[in-house]
Design an enzyme around this catalytic site. Structure first.
Site, short mmCIF file in Angstrom:
data_model
loop_
_atom_site.label_atom_id
_atom_site.label_comp_id
_atom_site.label_asym_id
_atom_site.label_seq_id
_atom_site.Cartn_x
_atom_site.Cartn_y
_atom_site.Cartn_z
N ASN A 208 49.91 40.57 2.52
CA ASN A 208 48.65 39.83 2.39
C ASN A 208 47.58 40.76 1.83
O ASN A 208 47.83 41.94 1.62
CB ASN A 208 48.23 39.22 3.73
N ASP A 276 52.23 36.30 10.04
CA ASP A 276 52.68 35.42 11.12
C ASP A 276 54.19 35.22 11.09
O ASP A 276 54.81 34.96 12.11
CB ASP A 276 51.98 34.06 11.01
N LYS A 286 69.82 44.03 -2.90
CA LYS A 286 68.85 43.32 -3.74
C LYS A 286 69.39 41.93 -4.11
O LYS A 286 70.54 41.82 -4.55
CB LYS A 286 68.59 44.14 -5.01
N PRO A 304 56.21 38.44 16.42
CA PRO A 304 55.54 38.50 17.74
C PRO A 304 54.03 38.51 17.55
O PRO A 304 53.54 39.12 16.59
CB PRO A 304 56.03 39.84 18.32
N ILE A 306 51.08 40.15 18.62
CA ILE A 306 50.81 41.39 19.37
C ILE A 306 49.58 41.24 20.25
O ILE A 306 49.58 41.63 21.42
CB ILE A 306 50.65 42.59 18.39
N PHE A 324 40.49 39.62 16.23
CA PHE A 324 39.72 39.14 15.09
C PHE A 324 40.19 37.74 14.73
O PHE A 324 41.34 37.39 14.97
CB PHE A 324 39.91 40.05 13.87
N LYS A 338 40.81 30.11 19.69
CA LYS A 338 41.76 31.22 19.51
C LYS A 338 41.65 32.22 20.66
O LYS A 338 42.64 32.73 21.15
CB LYS A 338 41.49 31.90 18.17
#
Ligand code: CTP
Length: 400
Positions: A208, A276, A286, A304, A306, A324, A338
């Site tokens: 990401n 996620d 490959k 998981p 965390i 966060f 959340k």
């Protein structure tokens, strides 16, 4: 924070010497006592009068000053301080330190001292990158000398690159770390930062866009307050901050192992953008193009969580767990939900919709969600967010 600490500040001859005047103010604001030493070259850039006026102390410059020797010998002068700071340190001064030369007051004090030394180099980019300076840097590090900076940027000489002296507040942070001062001394904090990389096969992965900038600033701010920081980082764009214990990981599962291995801790701040999902069956070889137009199908497993795991730990749960939330709409409502779902104490929520320019930018606008409700912080730099959070962590741990 630096109350009663005596700093012997050696000001070398560089254009950055003007910043040392501000450094003296910042150190004094925090309660430090500053004994200034000006090299002959330093005299060309700042006047002894301004240095003495700001420090509130006599400026030392001459090795063979009879009056000064009668008041305090130079050997004693090198020992009275808790820390010697050289700012700016020129290439020449660093070379002298390596050679153990003692042909003026500054180099003699550096050779005679038995207290820790912190150096803030400042020089032209080519001089900094020259193999001779880099060799001197390595030797001084081996000798136990600490460094702060230099930073990248435009230089007074018109060039660009590493060589700018660290800013006064960065030097103050490094001084605080070197002296083991600050409200978080004795507290251990785990920080996660950066993205995770989830492998598809030996050459491909899913990632990401997290740069790791906010997590890095948080690690730096906590360390600056004296915390022992275990900094668990995925493959970030920015280098880890100074003064922390770095644990490099790639995947979410590695991050989870590293976090658990770092516990127990007094607090944990989860700033990483953890993937996620991971690819369910990572291919050992490959994945080849078959050539008949058929496409590979990837199936995913959940990683998981965390933050949720650590929040629900029994005896090993840190006293303060901070997560966060990056949201694009209904920031407060989603982040509040959340916080409940994950069981952490605080959520720092930010709006990452593209129009805010926050993702990948230098600024952040956050809302702190705690048991007490939502507290909106004004838009500020990621460094300022980190400093504010670190101060709140110190408050929450009862150590400010
Ligand atoms: N986090 C974590 N481990 C994960 C996923 C997230 O520790 N596997 C932490 C992040 O470091 C962050 C917080 O959880 O502090 C929020 O992550 P986020 O991805 O925003 O939350 P999600 O649970 O994924 O919720 P959603 O996808 O609905 O936004």
């Amino acid at each position: 924070m630096l109350s009663g600490k005596r700093i012997l500040l050696i000001i070398g001859g560089g254009i950055a010497a003007y910043k040392s005047l501000d450094l003296i103010r910042r150190l004094k604001e925090r309660g430090a006592l500053v004994t200034p030493v000006l090299t002959a070259a330093g005299h060309e850039f700042v006047t002894p009068l301004s240095v003495a006026a700001l420090a509130g102390e006599k400026v030392h410059s001459d090795l063979f000053d009879l009056t000064a020797e009668a008041e305090m010998g130079h050997i004693q002068l090198s020992r009275v301080a808790d820390l010697l700071v050289v700012a700016p340190a020129t290439a020449d001064l660093m070379a002298k330190m390596v050679q153990g030369r003692a042909d003026d007051l500054a180099s003699t004090l550096l050779l005679a001292t038995d207290t820790p030394v912190l150096v803030a180099p400042a020089m032209n980019v080519r001089m900094w990158q020259h193999p001779a300076t880099q060799r001197n840097l390595s030797t001084l590090r081996l000798d136990g000398v600490s460094f702060v900076g230099p930073n990248d940027g435009d230089m007074a000489c018109g060039e660009f690159g590493p060589g700018r002296m660290a800013e006064p507040l960065e030097i103050v942070d490094a001084v605080t770390r070197s002296l083991g001062a600050g409200p978080l001394v004795g507290k251990r904090v785990v920080v996660t930062s950066g993205p995770t990389h989830e492998p598809i096969d030996p050459v491909r992965y899913i990632a990401n866009r997290s740069s790791g900038a906010q997590g890095t600033a948080i690690g730096a701010a906590l360390a600056a307050l004296g915390a022992e920081v275990v900094f668990v980082t995925g493959p970030a764009d920015v280098p880890p901050p100074p003064g922390v214990q770095v644990v490099k990981v790639k995947t979410a599962r590695e991050m989870r192992e590293a976090v658990h291995a770092a516990l127990p801790a007094d607090a944990a701040v989860f700033a990483a953008a953890v993937a996620d999902w991971r690819v369910a069956r990572e291919s050992r070889s490959k994945i080849k193009k078959i050539g008949d137009g058929s496409l590979p199908v990837l199936t995913f497993s959940e990683n998981p969580d965390i933050l949720a795991e650590v929040s629900s730990l029994g005896g090993d749960r840190p006293e303060l767990v901070v997560g966060f939330a990056a949201e694009t709409d209904d920031v407060v409502a989603h982040a509040t939900a959340k916080r409940d779902r994950k069981g952490c104490d605080w959520i720092l929520a930010n709006d990452v919709s593209p129009e805010t320019g926050i993702m990948g930018g230098v600024e952040n606008a956050v809302v702190l969600i705690s048991e007490a409700g939502a507290e909106t912080w004004p838009r500020m730099t990621k460094t300022e967010v980190a400093q504010r959070l670190a101060a709140r962590v110190a408050q929450a741990l009862g150590s400010d």
